[in-house]
Design a protein around this motif. Sequence first.
Motif, PDB file in Angstrom:
ATOM      1  N   GLU A  62     -13.770  -5.371   1.257  1.00  0.00           N
ATOM      2  CA  GLU A  62     -13.618  -6.155   0.009  1.00  0.00           C
ATOM      3  C   GLU A  62     -13.259  -7.575   0.529  1.00  0.00           C
ATOM      4  O   GLU A  62     -12.757  -7.741   1.342  1.00  0.00           O
ATOM      5  CB  GLU A  62     -12.631  -5.554  -0.987  1.00  0.00           C
TER       6      GLU A  62
ATOM      7  N   THR B  17       0.622  -1.164  -0.214  1.00  0.00           N
ATOM      8  CA  THR B  17       0.018  -0.120   0.064  1.00  0.00           C
ATOM      9  C   THR B  17       0.823   1.170   0.124  1.00  0.00           C
ATOM     10  O   THR B  17       0.653   2.391  -0.834  1.00  0.00           O
ATOM     11  CB  THR B  17      -0.884  -0.020   1.191  1.00  0.00           C
TER      12      THR B  17
ATOM     13  N   VAL C 114      -5.860   2.969  -5.671  1.00  0.00           N
ATOM     14  CA  VAL C 114      -6.634   3.654  -6.903  1.00  0.00           C
ATOM     15  C   VAL C 114      -7.967   4.379  -6.527  1.00  0.00           C
ATOM     16  O   VAL C 114      -8.211   5.638  -6.792  1.00  0.00           O
ATOM     17  CB  VAL C 114      -6.877   2.517  -8.120  1.00  0.00           C
ATOM     18  N   ASP C 115      -8.809   3.532  -5.712  1.00  0.00           N
ATOM     19  CA  ASP C 115      -9.935   4.114  -4.849  1.00  0.00           C
ATOM     20  C   ASP C 115      -9.619   5.211  -4.189  1.00  0.00           C
ATOM     21  O   ASP C 115     -10.398   6.231  -4.191  1.00  0.00           O
ATOM     22  CB  ASP C 115     -10.525   3.124  -4.140  1.00  0.00           C
ATOM     23  N   PHE C 116      -8.618   5.210  -3.259  1.00  0.00           N
ATOM     24  CA  PHE C 116      -8.006   6.622  -2.414  1.00  0.00           C
ATOM     25  C   PHE C 116      -7.822   7.623  -3.289  1.00  0.00           C
ATOM     26  O   PHE C 116      -8.153   8.866  -3.056  1.00  0.00           O
ATOM     27  CB  PHE C 116      -7.235   6.072  -1.565  1.00  0.00           C
ATOM     28  N   ASP C 117      -7.095   7.624  -4.232  1.00  0.00           N
ATOM     29  CA  ASP C 117      -6.738   8.384  -5.089  1.00  0.00           C
ATOM     30  C   ASP C 117      -7.779   8.901  -5.919  1.00  0.00           C
ATOM     31  O   ASP C 117      -7.922  10.354  -5.874  1.00  0.00           O
ATOM     32  CB  ASP C 117      -5.575   8.001  -6.210  1.00  0.00           C
ATOM     33  N   THR C 118      -8.681   8.280  -6.520  1.00  0.00           N
ATOM     34  CA  THR C 118      -9.772   8.730  -7.351  1.00  0.00           C
ATOM     35  C   THR C 118     -10.937   9.453  -6.548  1.00  0.00           C
ATOM     36  O   THR C 118     -11.466  10.671  -6.954  1.00  0.00           O
ATOM     37  CB  THR C 118     -10.348   7.580  -8.185  1.00  0.00           C
ATOM     38  N   LYS C 119     -11.184   8.892  -5.246  1.00  0.00           N
ATOM     39  CA  LYS C 119     -12.244   9.497  -4.334  1.00  0.00           C
ATOM     40  C   LYS C 119     -11.833  10.443  -3.510  1.00  0.00           C
ATOM     41  O   LYS C 119     -12.547  11.254  -3.136  1.00  0.00           O
ATOM     42  CB  LYS C 119     -12.895   8.314  -3.762  1.00  0.00           C
ATOM     43  N   ARG C 120     -10.653  10.594  -3.200  1.00  0.00           N
ATOM     44  CA  ARG C 120     -10.277  11.584  -2.030  1.00  0.00           C
ATOM     45  C   ARG C 120      -9.231  12.599  -2.608  1.00  0.00           C
ATOM     46  O   ARG C 120      -9.483  13.746  -2.349  1.00  0.00           O
ATOM     47  CB  ARG C 120      -9.494  11.016  -0.969  1.00  0.00           C
TER      48      ARG C 120
ATOM     49  N   VAL D 174     -15.249   0.823   2.958  1.00  0.00           N
ATOM     50  CA  VAL D 174     -15.312  -0.141   2.046  1.00  0.00           C
ATOM     51  C   VAL D 174     -14.959  -1.522   2.514  1.00  0.00           C
ATOM     52  O   VAL D 174     -13.997  -1.544   3.327  1.00  0.00           O
ATOM     53  CB  VAL D 174     -14.479   0.202   0.712  1.00  0.00           C
TER      54      VAL D 174
ATOM     55  N   GLY E   9      -5.850  -1.511  -5.709  1.00  0.00           N
ATOM     56  CA  GLY E   9      -7.080  -1.113  -5.956  1.00  0.00           C
ATOM     57  C   GLY E   9      -7.670  -0.193  -4.695  1.00  0.00           C
ATOM     58  O   GLY E   9      -8.311   0.872  -4.994  1.00  0.00           O
ATOM     59  N   ILE E  10      -7.058  -0.587  -3.683  1.00  0.00           N
ATOM     60  CA  ILE E  10      -7.285   0.382  -2.345  1.00  0.00           C
ATOM     61  C   ILE E  10      -6.660   1.647  -2.671  1.00  0.00           C
ATOM     62  O   ILE E  10      -7.243   2.969  -2.638  1.00  0.00           O
ATOM     63  CB  ILE E  10      -6.657  -0.133  -1.108  1.00  0.00           C
TER      64      ILE E  10
END
Length: 174
Positions: free
Chosen positions: A144, A54, A160-166, A142, A157-158
């Motif tokens: 998973e 991570t 990517v999710d953090f980058d795009t949503k925060r 989330v 994926g974590i």
Amino acid sequence: MRNMTIYVTLVLLCTITFTGQSADAPEKPKPKFRVEVSVGCNDKNTKAFIESHTKRELRSLQDVEIVGIGIAGGYKLSIVAIELQSSGRKTGAIAVSYVFTRTFDPFSLRDKIKKLAKDNFPLQLDGEVTDLMWLHEDPMHVLEVGLTNDLDKICKGIVVDFDTKRLEPARNGK
């Protein structure tokens, strides 16, 4: 002529070797986002794997600085992983829960509030600034479930999710 070529080559080689970079290398930009990573897992190897992967993925974002636990005024990525078992045996599956939060630095928040309110009304915020320490954005939580063999993909994926949503909305000023 041959001695001159050798001399020039040695000078160039020494310059690059001693400085570690060529003279035209651009300066590395200062990280924009401070991120705390917290990982919980009963299995020490799995915990170390998740934490390492991570953090590696976060560092690859270029504008992220990994900070220690308890640093105010940044983002926090909390991960808890549980390897699933049946009759006391590991099944090869894992449940990974992660939460994104953003905390605010109480002193910079106080200064921003004072600056905004300066012309409108008198504001006294010099008292207990620590009351502002617990202000944070709504957490995003989330869960998973996947295979332990896919843990590297889950970690990617974590991030990517953090980058795009925060982080991406913050980069765009939203």
